[in-house]
Design a protein around this motif. Structure first.
Motif, PDB file in Angstrom:
ATOM      1  N   MET A 229       0.818  -1.192   0.000  1.00  0.00           N
ATOM      2  CA  MET A 229       0.000   0.000   0.000  1.00  0.00           C
ATOM      3  C   MET A 229       0.863   1.257   0.000  1.00  0.00           C
ATOM      4  SD  MET A 229      -2.769  -1.206   2.910  1.00  0.00           S
ATOM      5  CE  MET A 229      -3.868   0.206   2.681  1.00  0.00           C
ATOM      6  N   SER A 230       0.475   2.221  -0.798  1.00  0.00           N
ATOM      7  CA  SER A 230       1.095   3.539  -0.724  1.00  0.00           C
ATOM      8  C   SER A 230       0.496   4.294   0.459  1.00  0.00           C
ATOM      9  CB  SER A 230       0.842   4.322  -2.012  1.00  0.00           C
ATOM     10  OG  SER A 230      -0.546   4.625  -2.133  1.00  0.00           O
ATOM     11  N   GLU A 231       1.098   5.418   0.800  1.00  0.00           N
ATOM     12  CA  GLU A 231       0.548   6.184   1.918  1.00  0.00           C
ATOM     13  C   GLU A 231      -0.853   6.702   1.597  1.00  0.00           C
ATOM     14  OE1 GLU A 231       1.791   9.947   4.743  1.00  0.00           O
ATOM     15  OE2 GLU A 231       3.343   8.673   3.868  1.00  0.00           O
ATOM     16  N   ASP A 232      -1.097   7.074   0.354  1.00  0.00           N
ATOM     17  CA  ASP A 232      -2.443   7.509  -0.029  1.00  0.00           C
ATOM     18  C   ASP A 232      -3.451   6.373   0.136  1.00  0.00           C
ATOM     19  OD1 ASP A 232      -1.620  10.062  -0.603  1.00  0.00           O
ATOM     20  OD2 ASP A 232      -1.450   9.732  -2.766  1.00  0.00           O
ATOM     21  N   GLN A 233      -3.053   5.150  -0.200  1.00  0.00           N
ATOM     22  CA  GLN A 233      -3.952   4.008  -0.041  1.00  0.00           C
ATOM     23  C   GLN A 233      -4.199   3.709   1.435  1.00  0.00           C
ATOM     24  OE1 GLN A 233      -1.605   1.296  -2.469  1.00  0.00           O
ATOM     25  NE2 GLN A 233      -3.236   1.219  -4.015  1.00  0.00           N
ATOM     26  N   VAL A 234      -3.183   3.911   2.258  1.00  0.00           N
ATOM     27  CA  VAL A 234      -3.372   3.737   3.707  1.00  0.00           C
ATOM     28  C   VAL A 234      -4.396   4.740   4.222  1.00  0.00           C
ATOM     29  CG1 VAL A 234      -2.257   3.910   5.965  1.00  0.00           C
ATOM     30  CG2 VAL A 234      -1.064   2.786   4.067  1.00  0.00           C
ATOM     31  N   VAL A 235      -4.277   5.988   3.796  1.00  0.00           N
ATOM     32  CA  VAL A 235      -5.226   7.022   4.223  1.00  0.00           C
ATOM     33  C   VAL A 235      -6.632   6.701   3.724  1.00  0.00           C
ATOM     34  CG1 VAL A 235      -5.829   9.466   4.039  1.00  0.00           C
ATOM     35  CG2 VAL A 235      -3.450   8.792   4.428  1.00  0.00           C
ATOM     36  N   ASP A 236      -6.740   6.205   2.493  1.00  0.00           N
ATOM     37  CA  ASP A 236      -8.058   5.822   1.971  1.00  0.00           C
ATOM     38  C   ASP A 236      -8.676   4.716   2.831  1.00  0.00           C
ATOM     39  OD1 ASP A 236      -7.908   7.649  -0.069  1.00  0.00           O
ATOM     40  OD2 ASP A 236      -7.252   6.209  -1.585  1.00  0.00           O
ATOM     41  N   ALA A 237      -7.865   3.725   3.226  1.00  0.00           N
ATOM     42  CA  ALA A 237      -8.375   2.653   4.080  1.00  0.00           C
ATOM     43  C   ALA A 237      -8.776   3.192   5.453  1.00  0.00           C
ATOM     44  CB  ALA A 237      -7.320   1.552   4.222  1.00  0.00           C
ATOM     45  N   LEU A 238      -7.982   4.120   5.985  1.00  0.00           N
ATOM     46  CA  LEU A 238      -8.314   4.717   7.277  1.00  0.00           C
ATOM     47  C   LEU A 238      -9.609   5.515   7.210  1.00  0.00           C
ATOM     48  CD1 LEU A 238      -4.747   5.845   8.384  1.00  0.00           C
ATOM     49  CD2 LEU A 238      -6.204   4.182   9.562  1.00  0.00           C
ATOM     50  N   GLY A 239      -9.979   5.942   6.011  1.00  0.00           N
ATOM     51  CA  GLY A 239     -11.249   6.640   5.850  1.00  0.00           C
ATOM     52  C   GLY A 239     -12.456   5.769   6.117  1.00  0.00           C
ATOM     53  N   THR A 240     -12.264   4.437   6.141  1.00  0.00           N
ATOM     54  CA  THR A 240     -13.357   3.514   6.451  1.00  0.00           C
ATOM     55  C   THR A 240     -13.264   2.949   7.871  1.00  0.00           C
ATOM     56  OG1 THR A 240     -12.200   1.551   5.598  1.00  0.00           O
ATOM     57  CG2 THR A 240     -13.478   2.849   4.023  1.00  0.00           C
ATOM     58  N   LEU A 241     -12.215   3.361   8.618  1.00  0.00           N
ATOM     59  CA  LEU A 241     -12.035   2.906   9.996  1.00  0.00           C
ATOM     60  C   LEU A 241     -12.874   3.795  10.922  1.00  0.00           C
ATOM     61  CD1 LEU A 241     -10.562   1.175  12.133  1.00  0.00           C
ATOM     62  CD2 LEU A 241      -8.687   2.827  12.045  1.00  0.00           C
ATOM     63  N   THR A 242     -13.864   3.230  11.549  1.00  0.00           N
ATOM     64  CA  THR A 242     -14.720   3.986  12.459  1.00  0.00           C
ATOM     65  C   THR A 242     -14.977   3.167  13.716  1.00  0.00           C
ATOM     66  OG1 THR A 242     -16.751   3.106  11.446  1.00  0.00           O
ATOM     67  CG2 THR A 242     -15.893   5.189  10.548  1.00  0.00           C
ATOM     68  N   GLY A 243     -15.472   3.817  14.742  1.00  0.00           N
ATOM     69  CA  GLY A 243     -15.774   3.084  15.977  1.00  0.00           C
ATOM     70  C   GLY A 243     -16.480   3.935  17.000  1.00  0.00           C
ATOM     71  N   ARG A 244     -16.979   3.255  18.010  1.00  0.00           N
ATOM     72  CA  ARG A 244     -17.636   3.921  19.133  1.00  0.00           C
ATOM     73  C   ARG A 244     -17.321   3.179  20.426  1.00  0.00           C
ATOM     74  NH1 ARG A 244     -21.064   7.717  20.389  1.00  0.00           N
ATOM     75  NH2 ARG A 244     -22.425   7.516  22.191  1.00  0.00           N
TER      76      ARG A 244
END
Length: 247
Positions: A229-244
């Protein structure tokens, strides 16, 4: 391509329900935890893990250690002590998980363990184990974390209020799960040379309303293959990381 996710429902060591949506790109996590207690005449840290981890204590950590088992309601209290009594551990082993604390010296006797255990409540279930103070007005539980390990990454989850003092003063990148910051990892020269100009050199910190998540991608500096993964792809994946984290 959009990152797919999986829903994860956990119980934090404090007993709080924690619901996460974790990108598949970071691998399948196995969950552990840590918690600390502080109060009058009490300062103790416990490490929580899936059941079975403690079996390595008498074989690898303290070879030949003695073992004593005290049956409790809903779990066993297992005490290990090194042959020379220089180190010992107490493990609370439930049906699904275990909690371990270390003494740094001889193990308490039967009465000492029983007395100490009156300070805590241990409840174990498939989603996680909760270890809480029997008298929360006298004993605080300041440090609680869930720790996910996969082949590709380590993900640490804490309450936002516990992490806020350490976050940068400047605004992070706005993502659905919160604000994202990037921070350098503490790597020695050899490890840094193995991961030049790659996502492995960074920690990615995502802080939302109720929880904060700290992600480290494991690569050559950890004896693993480098991420594709490139850093941009890591950030894109982190865009789907959510929680409560429900208090």
């Amino acid at each position: 391509m959009a990152s797919t996710t999986r829903a994860v429902s956990l119980v934090a060591p404090s007993g709080a329900p924690v619901d996460l949506e974790v990108p598949d790109a970071f691998g399948e996590f196995r969950w552990f935890g840590t918690t600390r207690f502080s109060g009058p005449h009490l300062s103790r840290q416990f490490f929580l893990a899936p059941l079975g981890q403690h079996r390595a204590i008498p074989t690898h950590v303290l070879p030949g250690a003695t073992e004593r088992v005290q049956p409790m309601r809903g779990y066993d209290a297992v005490v290990y002590e090194a042959r020379d009594r220089s180190e010992s551990a107490l493990v609370l082993a439930g049906p699904h998980h275990e909690a371990t604390t270390w003494f740094g010296g001889p193990a308490p006797d039967l009465m000492g363990v029983s007395t100490m255990l009156t300070s805590f409540r241990y409840e174990d279930g498939p989603r996680g184990a909760a270890l809480t103070a029997a008298s929360p007005l006298l004993v605080s539980q300041p440090d609680v974390a869930l720790i996910g390990h996969s082949e590709a990454a380590t993900l640490i989850v804490r309450r936002s209020v516990d992490v806020l003092p350490s976050l940068p003063e400047w605004s992070g990148l706005a993502l659905p799960g919160g604000e994202l910051w990037r921070a350098g990892r503490l790597l020695d020269d050899r490890a840094a040379a193995l991961a030049p100009d790659s996502p492995h050199r960074w920690r990615f910190i995502l802080a939302g309303d109720s929880l904060a998540m700290d992600l480290v991608l494991l690569g050559p500096e950890s004896g693993r293959a480098a991420t594709s993964m490139s850093e941009d792809q890591v950030v894109d994946a982190l865009g789907t990381l959510t929680g409560r984290w429900t208090a």
